[in-house]
Design an enzyme around this catalytic site. Sequence first.
Site, short mmCIF file in Angstrom:
data_model
loop_
_atom_site.label_atom_id
_atom_site.label_comp_id
_atom_site.label_asym_id
_atom_site.label_seq_id
_atom_site.Cartn_x
_atom_site.Cartn_y
_atom_site.Cartn_z
N HIS A 120 0.84 -1.11 -0.10
CA HIS A 120 0.00 0.00 0.01
C HIS A 120 0.94 1.12 0.02
CE1 HIS A 120 -3.29 -2.70 0.96
NE2 HIS A 120 -4.07 -1.81 0.69
N LYS A 124 -0.27 4.58 4.95
CA LYS A 124 -1.51 4.01 5.35
C LYS A 124 -1.35 3.76 6.69
CE LYS A 124 -4.19 -0.13 4.40
NZ LYS A 124 -5.49 0.16 4.68
P1 NAP Z 1 -7.33 10.07 3.63
O1 NAP Z 1 -7.02 10.58 2.66
O2 NAP Z 1 -6.49 10.40 5.30
O3 NAP Z 1 -8.91 10.89 4.34
C1 NAP Z 1 -9.42 10.80 5.44
C2 NAP Z 1 -10.18 12.06 5.77
O4 NAP Z 1 -11.14 11.73 6.91
C3 NAP Z 1 -9.43 13.11 5.61
O5 NAP Z 1 -10.04 14.13 4.78
C4 NAP Z 1 -9.63 13.78 7.19
O6 NAP Z 1 -9.84 15.18 7.38
C5 NAP Z 1 -10.99 13.00 7.42
N1 NAP Z 1 -11.09 13.08 9.00
C6 NAP Z 1 -10.64 12.70 9.92
N2 NAP Z 1 -10.88 12.75 11.02
C7 NAP Z 1 -12.32 12.70 10.76
C8 NAP Z 1 -13.38 12.99 11.71
N3 NAP Z 1 -13.17 12.72 12.99
N4 NAP Z 1 -14.71 13.07 11.02
C9 NAP Z 1 -14.81 13.43 9.81
N5 NAP Z 1 -13.72 13.30 8.82
C10 NAP Z 1 -12.73 13.09 9.56
O7 NAP Z 1 -7.75 8.65 3.85
P2 NAP Z 1 -8.25 7.74 2.61
O8 NAP Z 1 -7.22 7.09 1.89
O9 NAP Z 1 -9.32 8.55 1.93
O10 NAP Z 1 -8.88 6.47 3.53
C11 NAP Z 1 -9.70 6.63 4.45
C12 NAP Z 1 -9.89 5.22 5.05
O11 NAP Z 1 -10.59 4.38 4.19
C13 NAP Z 1 -8.67 4.48 5.67
O12 NAP Z 1 -8.92 3.88 6.99
C14 NAP Z 1 -8.61 3.49 4.59
O13 NAP Z 1 -7.77 2.49 4.98
C15 NAP Z 1 -10.04 3.15 4.35
N6 NAP Z 1 -10.10 2.67 2.95
C16 NAP Z 1 -10.84 1.49 2.57
C17 NAP Z 1 -11.04 1.00 1.51
C18 NAP Z 1 -12.14 -0.07 1.20
O14 NAP Z 1 -12.32 -0.50 0.05
N7 NAP Z 1 -12.53 -0.36 2.54
C19 NAP Z 1 -10.60 1.76 0.40
C20 NAP Z 1 -9.63 2.71 0.50
C21 NAP Z 1 -9.52 3.13 1.87
P3 NAP Z 1 -8.42 15.89 7.85
O15 NAP Z 1 -7.21 15.54 7.04
O16 NAP Z 1 -8.60 17.31 7.84
O17 NAP Z 1 -8.19 15.45 9.21
#
Ligand code: NAP
Length: 206
Positions: A120, A124
């Site tokens: 990844h 991550k």
């Molecule tokens: P990311 O780019 O770090 O985005 C996370 C977002 O959540 C950021 O905009 C962050 O804002 C926001 N956030 C943090 N705390 C929050 C809260 N309390 N309430 C609302 N928003 C909040 O991460 P990503 O790559 O999009 O991935 C997000 C999650 O999904 C991870 O856990 C990843 O492992 C998972 N994921 C799952 C799949 C799947 O297929 N299941 C696929 C991809 C990713 P700030 O930066 O302003 O804090």
Amino acid sequence: MRVALYGAGGKVGSLLVPALEAAGHDVVDARASGPSGCGAAIDFTRPDAVVANVHACLAAGVPVVVGTTGFDLDELDRAARAAGIPCFHAPNFALGAVLMMRFAEEAARTFPRAEIVELHFEGKRDAPSGTAKATAARMGTNPVIHSVRLPGLVAHQEVIFGGRGETLTIRHDTTSREAFVPGVLLALERVRDLPAGLTVGLEELL
Ligand code: NAP
């Protein structure tokens, strides 16, 4: 439908906003407005943020599609059952990853010796990935999981099976986070019709 999106500014969330709107949904930034009045919510945030977000949705009677990985799913299930609200989580919303897990489960019956390499993007937060843990659970053979975190990667997994004089490798590559969009839209359509509690895995909807 009015959809509360947690993580709208994130790598996945920022792709979901236009996709949800193109599918006819009205998207609300749940961090700013909360989930009240929404037909469903989506969470793609962080392992240390998702539980509070889901609890806010359950308190508001709003079903949730959870994409965030690396937290206690059993606790979420208990809370959703207690609230009488359906929630859905897929460790991987990419359709090819669902097939990869299914094929790995089947191959493990013939080749019990296997190891998983999940690769990844740098940064991550959880390791091993939710997909790797889910794959291992489905294989039932307790495979060792190796986690690689490097720039240039998105989300990739190999399951390598070793037999007498042969190996079999099953590999899935997510080259763009667009891969998660169809699965999330499907889960959003279906989550309100699921039983109370947590349903896990896109294969449950296909
Ligand atoms: P990311 O780019 O770090 O985005 C996370 C977002 O959540 C950021 O905009 C962050 O804002 C926001 N956030 C943090 N705390 C929050 C809260 N309390 N309430 C609302 N928003 C909040 O991460 P990503 O790559 O999009 O991935 C997000 C999650 O999904 C991870 O856990 C990843 O492992 C998972 N994921 C799952 C799949 C799947 O297929 N299941 C696929 C991809 C990713 P700030 O930066 O302003 O804090």
